[in-house]
Design a protein around this motif. Structure first.
Motif, PDB file in Angstrom:
ATOM      1  N   ASP A 236       0.771  -1.213  -0.071  1.00 38.01           N
ATOM      2  CA  ASP A 236      -0.130   0.066  -0.061  1.00 38.01           C
ATOM      3  C   ASP A 236       0.941   1.075   0.057  1.00 38.01           C
ATOM      4  OD1 ASP A 236      -2.063  -1.665   0.192  1.00 38.01           O
ATOM      5  OD2 ASP A 236      -2.348  -1.582   2.184  1.00 38.01           O
TER       6      ASP A 236
ATOM      7  N   GLY B 220      -0.925   5.411   3.606  1.00 38.75           N
ATOM      8  CA  GLY B 220      -1.188   4.680   2.295  1.00 38.75           C
ATOM      9  C   GLY B 220      -2.613   3.693   2.778  1.00 38.75           C
ATOM     10  N   HIS B 221      -3.528   4.185   3.672  1.00 44.24           N
ATOM     11  CA  HIS B 221      -4.490   3.666   4.196  1.00 44.24           C
ATOM     12  C   HIS B 221      -5.638   3.715   2.738  1.00 44.24           C
ATOM     13  CE1 HIS B 221      -3.741   5.067   8.332  1.00 44.24           C
ATOM     14  NE2 HIS B 221      -3.650   3.766   8.256  1.00 44.24           N
ATOM     15  N   GLN B 222      -6.046   2.294   2.600  1.00 46.50           N
ATOM     16  CA  GLN B 222      -7.000   2.121   1.141  1.00 46.50           C
ATOM     17  C   GLN B 222      -8.497   1.585   1.726  1.00 46.50           C
ATOM     18  OE1 GLN B 222      -7.265  -1.102   1.247  1.00 46.50           O
ATOM     19  NE2 GLN B 222      -5.236  -2.094   2.217  1.00 46.50           N
TER      20      GLN B 222
ATOM     21  N   ARG C  83      -6.988  -2.745  -2.049  1.00 48.19           N
ATOM     22  CA  ARG C  83      -5.518  -3.370  -1.882  1.00 48.19           C
ATOM     23  C   ARG C  83      -5.051  -4.014  -2.865  1.00 48.19           C
ATOM     24  NH1 ARG C  83      -7.128  -6.051   2.445  1.00 48.19           N
ATOM     25  NH2 ARG C  83      -6.318  -4.628   3.744  1.00 48.19           N
TER      26      ARG C  83
ATOM     27  N   LEU D 170      -3.821  -1.786  -5.732  1.00 46.77           N
ATOM     28  CA  LEU D 170      -2.279  -1.122  -5.529  1.00 46.77           C
ATOM     29  C   LEU D 170      -1.255  -2.090  -5.839  1.00 46.77           C
ATOM     30  CD1 LEU D 170      -3.099   0.664  -2.295  1.00 46.77           C
ATOM     31  CD2 LEU D 170      -2.820   1.734  -4.422  1.00 46.77           C
TER      32      LEU D 170
END
Length: 445
Positions: free
Chosen positions: A63, A150-152, A196, A199
């Motif tokens: 991520d 980078g939280h998705q 996720r 990415l």
């Protein structure tokens, strides 16, 4: 081709909750789609090497490494921070490998090493708090006003499900904000609508490798168990829409609470709050308790509601509710304050105060700790002794030598020292939740 949901200019007067079919698509993310989204989350400083860089938190996983790769297509003036928690034997080499990978893609990187974490109960939360603390400190040193995380999308729906199961209030169901304003840096999460898998497929298409942390597969962790339970596409879409609606409502409530606070409450630089003759509604009271206590998370909503309804002096989550001559006050509980720490420029104490120390001051045996009792009435500037006992003070050995908030000082070199009251979370939310449909004009902190 994966597109980020939402387009600038839509839903100017009414939030739009429609979800695109490809929200959890696994297709690689085009850099131009990333650029369109992140531009909506400004304002941003010009991409000029003479100005502070935009920070990027990079763990080395798929991520955050993809975030760095996409950000590199957006601007040149970036600075990545790689945190080594030191919890696994391989972590140091993985962190160094990540720095090399970032350098190869043209992103300068700094390695930050944590040495105080130990395995045991609550390690995930302890590691999270330590990581954010060292990242905030690194941003301050580098002058970064913004830090990309980078939280998705899968992280978001996992967070919402976990908060549902924990009985979180409506604010918690908003999930993570696209933007979260901390005292001295904005946290920006431009990947919250990307899966996720998308990415990782982006990295594969670019021919880039990443680090897989085995702890992400450990089903003893709640998040991992929740992740395995959210395989159905419809379930993830439903949770996402829950977050979007809750986020729009949260921002409206935050604006209303901020207006009430501006009219009725004074937050003092000494670290206490003057609430006024009447206690505010539980949600506002909760935010004030979190702020005065230096807490990351708010106290139990039920406990705050009982406190507000009782209208009596009490203590909750390390904060005292005290009735004074002019109304109610919230003051830190003396017994709950942190242990003394070394007095160095930039040192934080009790998760609330940051020290500004003149360069000429000798740090030998100089510590930060609570002022405690024993200050004479004439030195307390009219404040009660139990209030002043919670102030940050400088101690040389076992001798109190300065209480900067009161202008009380026994050493000439310390008369320029001062503490900034900087709790980790603001009283009301100052972030962007739900679905940013247009450019966000928020001032930097």
């Amino acid at each position: 081709m994966t597109q980020f949901p939402g387009r600038a200019g839509e839903a100017e007067t009414q939030p739009c909750f429609a979800l695109p079919d490809d929200l959890f698509s696994e297709a690689p993310v085009p850099p131009e789609a990333f650029i369109a989204r992140i531009e909506q989350l400004g304002p941003w400083l010009p991409d000029d090497p003479a100005l502070p860089p935009v920070g990027v938190a990079v763990s080395g996983g798929g991520d955050s490494l993809c975030l760095a790769w996409l950000a590199r297509h957006w601007r040149k003036n970036l600075l990545a921070f790689v945190v080594d928690h030191g919890l696994r034997a391989e972590s140091a080499e993985e962190a160094r490998l990540t720095v090399r990978r970032l350098t190869a893609m043209g992103v300068p990187a700094r390695l930050l090493t944590l040495t105080t974490l130990t395995k045991g109960p609550g390690i995930a939360e302890r590691a999270r708090q330590a990581r954010y603390a060292v990242l905030a400190q690194a941003c301050r040193k580098a002058g970064c006003l913004d830090l990309l995380l980078g939280h998705q999308a899968d992280d978001q729906v996992e967070t919402i499900r976990m908060r549902q199961e924990a009985g979180s209030g409506p604010d918690g169901l908003a999930g993570m904000g696209w933007v979260t304003a901390l005292p001295d840096v904005r946290l920006v999460r431009p990947l919250l609508s990307v899966s996720r898998h998308a990415l990782r497929n982006t990295l594969r298409q670019a021919g880039l490798a990443w680090v897989d942390d085995p702890s992400n597969q450990d089903t003893r962790a709640e998040r991992v168990r929740v992740r395995h339970s959210l395989q159905e596409q419809d379930t993830r879409h439903t949770l996402w829409q829950t977050g979007v609606k809750a986020g729009a409502a949260r921002m409206q409530r935050d604006a209303e609470r901020a207006a009430v606070l501006a009219r009725q409450v004074t937050l003092r630089p000494e670290g206490w709050a003057c609430v006024g003759p009447d206690l505010p509604e539980p949600e506002i009271l909760s935010g004030l308790i979190r702020c005065v206590g230096g807490l990351i998370y708010p106290p139990s909503p039920a406990a705050v509601a009982r406190l507000q309804a009782a209208g009596q002096e009490a203590t909750l989550s390390g904060v005292q509710l005290v009735r004074g001559q002019t109304g109610w006050f919230l003051v830190r509980e003396a017994a709950a304050m942190a242990a003394p720490v070394r007095a160095e420029a930039g040192a934080r104490w009790d998760n609330r105060f940051e020290l500004r120390l003149p360069p000429a001051v000798s740090g030998e045996e100089l510590w930060i700790g609570p002022a405690g009792l024993g200050l004479e009435r004439k030195d307390r500037q009219g404040w009660p002794a139990r209030f002043c006992a919670t102030l940050p003070a400088l101690w040389r050995g076992d001798r109190r030598v300065a209480v900067p908030h009161l202008g009380w000082c026994l050493e000439e070199g310390l008369n320029q020292a001062h503490f900034l009251f900087q709790p980790p979370v603001s009283v009301t939310g100052s972030g962007v939740y739900g679905w940013p449909e247009r450019k966000v004009d928020q001032p930097h902190t």
